[in-house]
Design a protein around this motif. Sequence first.
Motif, PDB file in Angstrom:
ATOM      1  N   GLU A  53      47.928  29.976  29.350  1.00  0.00           N
ATOM      2  CA  GLU A  53      48.141  31.306  29.932  1.00  0.00           C
ATOM      3  C   GLU A  53      47.078  32.295  29.477  1.00  0.00           C
ATOM      4  O   GLU A  53      46.572  33.084  30.285  1.00  0.00           O
ATOM      5  CB  GLU A  53      49.552  31.807  29.569  1.00  0.00           C
ATOM      6  CG  GLU A  53      50.635  31.013  30.305  1.00  0.00           C
ATOM      7  CD  GLU A  53      52.039  31.360  29.850  1.00  0.00           C
ATOM      8  OE1 GLU A  53      52.183  32.036  28.799  1.00  0.00           O
ATOM      9  OE2 GLU A  53      53.000  30.933  30.543  1.00  0.00           O
ATOM     10  N   PRO A 103      41.738  36.124  36.022  1.00  0.00           N
ATOM     11  CA  PRO A 103      42.826  37.108  35.981  1.00  0.00           C
ATOM     12  C   PRO A 103      43.551  37.300  37.310  1.00  0.00           C
ATOM     13  O   PRO A 103      44.761  37.519  37.326  1.00  0.00           O
ATOM     14  CB  PRO A 103      42.119  38.407  35.544  1.00  0.00           C
ATOM     15  CG  PRO A 103      40.664  38.183  35.824  1.00  0.00           C
ATOM     16  CD  PRO A 103      40.442  36.718  35.640  1.00  0.00           C
ATOM     17  N   ILE A 142      46.625  34.724  38.152  1.00  0.00           N
ATOM     18  CA  ILE A 142      47.870  34.683  37.366  1.00  0.00           C
ATOM     19  C   ILE A 142      49.094  34.934  38.236  1.00  0.00           C
ATOM     20  O   ILE A 142      50.087  34.212  38.177  1.00  0.00           O
ATOM     21  CB  ILE A 142      47.821  35.711  36.216  1.00  0.00           C
ATOM     22  CG1 ILE A 142      46.736  35.351  35.201  1.00  0.00           C
ATOM     23  CG2 ILE A 142      49.181  35.818  35.532  1.00  0.00           C
ATOM     24  CD1 ILE A 142      46.996  34.059  34.466  1.00  0.00           C
ATOM     25  N   GLU A 201      44.415  34.192  31.910  1.00  0.00           N
ATOM     26  CA  GLU A 201      44.388  35.665  31.902  1.00  0.00           C
ATOM     27  C   GLU A 201      42.986  36.190  31.641  1.00  0.00           C
ATOM     28  O   GLU A 201      42.551  37.179  32.241  1.00  0.00           O
ATOM     29  CB  GLU A 201      45.352  36.196  30.841  1.00  0.00           C
ATOM     30  CG  GLU A 201      46.816  36.113  31.247  1.00  0.00           C
ATOM     31  CD  GLU A 201      47.746  36.418  30.079  1.00  0.00           C
ATOM     32  OE1 GLU A 201      47.254  36.926  29.043  1.00  0.00           O
ATOM     33  OE2 GLU A 201      48.957  36.146  30.208  1.00  0.00           O
ATOM     34  N   LYS A 202      42.257  35.507  30.771  1.00  0.00           N
ATOM     35  CA  LYS A 202      40.900  35.936  30.430  1.00  0.00           C
ATOM     36  C   LYS A 202      39.888  35.570  31.507  1.00  0.00           C
ATOM     37  O   LYS A 202      39.027  36.377  31.872  1.00  0.00           O
ATOM     38  CB  LYS A 202      40.483  35.295  29.104  1.00  0.00           C
ATOM     39  CG  LYS A 202      39.049  35.626  28.692  1.00  0.00           C
ATOM     40  CD  LYS A 202      38.660  34.897  27.415  1.00  0.00           C
ATOM     41  CE  LYS A 202      37.189  35.143  27.071  1.00  0.00           C
ATOM     42  NZ  LYS A 202      36.769  34.370  25.873  1.00  0.00           N
TER      43      LYS A 202
END
Length: 452
Positions: free
Chosen positions: A252, A260, A263, A256-257
């Motif tokens: 996750e 993005p 997600i 997210e990094k």
Amino acid sequence: MQTPKKIAVVGSGLVGSLLAIYLRRAGHTVHIYDRSPDIRQIQFSGRSINLAMSTRGWKALDGVGVGDSVREIAIPMDKRAIHLVDKLNFQNYGQEGESIYSISRGDLNRRMIDLAEQAGAEFFFEQKIWDVTLSEATLHIGETERGAWEEKKYDIVFGADGAFSRIRHRMQRQSMFNYSQEFLNIGYKELNIPANPDGSHKLDKNSFHIWPRGEYMLIALSNLDGSFTCTLFMPFEGENSFALLENRKDVELFFEKNFPDSIDVIPKLAEDFFKNPTSTLVTMKCYPWTYKDKIALIGDACHAIVPFYGQGMNAGFEDISILSEMMEEYGDDWEMIFSEYEKSRKPNADAIAELSYRNFMEMSSKTADDKFLLQKKIEKWFSDKHPDKWIPLYSRVTFSDRPYTEALAIGDDQNAIMEEVLKTENIEAVWESKEIENKILTLLHEKEAVKN
């Protein structure tokens, strides 16, 4: 019409099923063997990359009148949607009206088996082929490799059983058989973007979605049910790799990094990540592809490639188109048919293997590079002005049935020309000028003069 033969096709995948239709149309008895269960009776998911049907594939399907049946399960994609970390870019694939088509591998395989059965081919599932007697075209079938085998005698056997073909394995034990396989240090994992509650797509369904991040990338292709099949390509080891994503939190945080905007659209990200296997990517080459007038390899069984040009299936289908042309030309002379088929296809299989390997670099790195995007703009602009002088490499491969060898050679020449053009001072501001047009024309003329 040829003299009818009793022919076995080993492998009920896309190429084996289409080949069976061609052979049935030519008047032959066709039996198809596969060690797996009937795909129409099982759930197919977890290790798939959606297919991208293009001109070569459609030509082969339309050659036996099944193209329209396949179009029913295909979605046109006319552009790339390039998801950078902070913005979204679009890049058209070809001219107005040109598209590649997203098709679920499972859906297409089921459709092709149905079509082959309708054409009169007979399927035998869960039948393990352990060996073949090359000189007699006899298959050896049994429950286990060391148990009792049953012999099935045919006039001709086709090996359409994929990159790890049992038919090719037997051919490899001959003298003077060349064989190589090379695995990438990059693997892939399937993920899923489900449909919206109303069945619509969460992203533009007519785009090939790509998240380019250098050594790794994510892609997504649309399905008819509103979902997208996603594929994450990553190194097995290293800084950004599968080895470092050990638990739910790792996955996750990584997404997210680095991805993005994905997600919110992949709700079962971690669940899918750990449920679905990490699969390998291999390039396999061999030669010869045939044995006298008895045995022939086709598709991935003789030229498995990495999937980064979307041409694996299309190249396999084109094998069938060329084989069919040879059947028409040489009639009952199967030794000549096989000889001319392999001589025609081998150089082209090698060329698309090279192009596919290179295209990973383009998709994963260059699509995020401003210089590369400018190069594509210049090529499109010049091609529109001079369609007789410049067809971009991607269009030569995807929207043409000209030989892959030709596309590779001309593409190298075009890239050398573009490298010169991009050196022009202030190219970002002057690329649409008469100066640049004339420069490209001059460089093209120089290339032509050297060849002549």
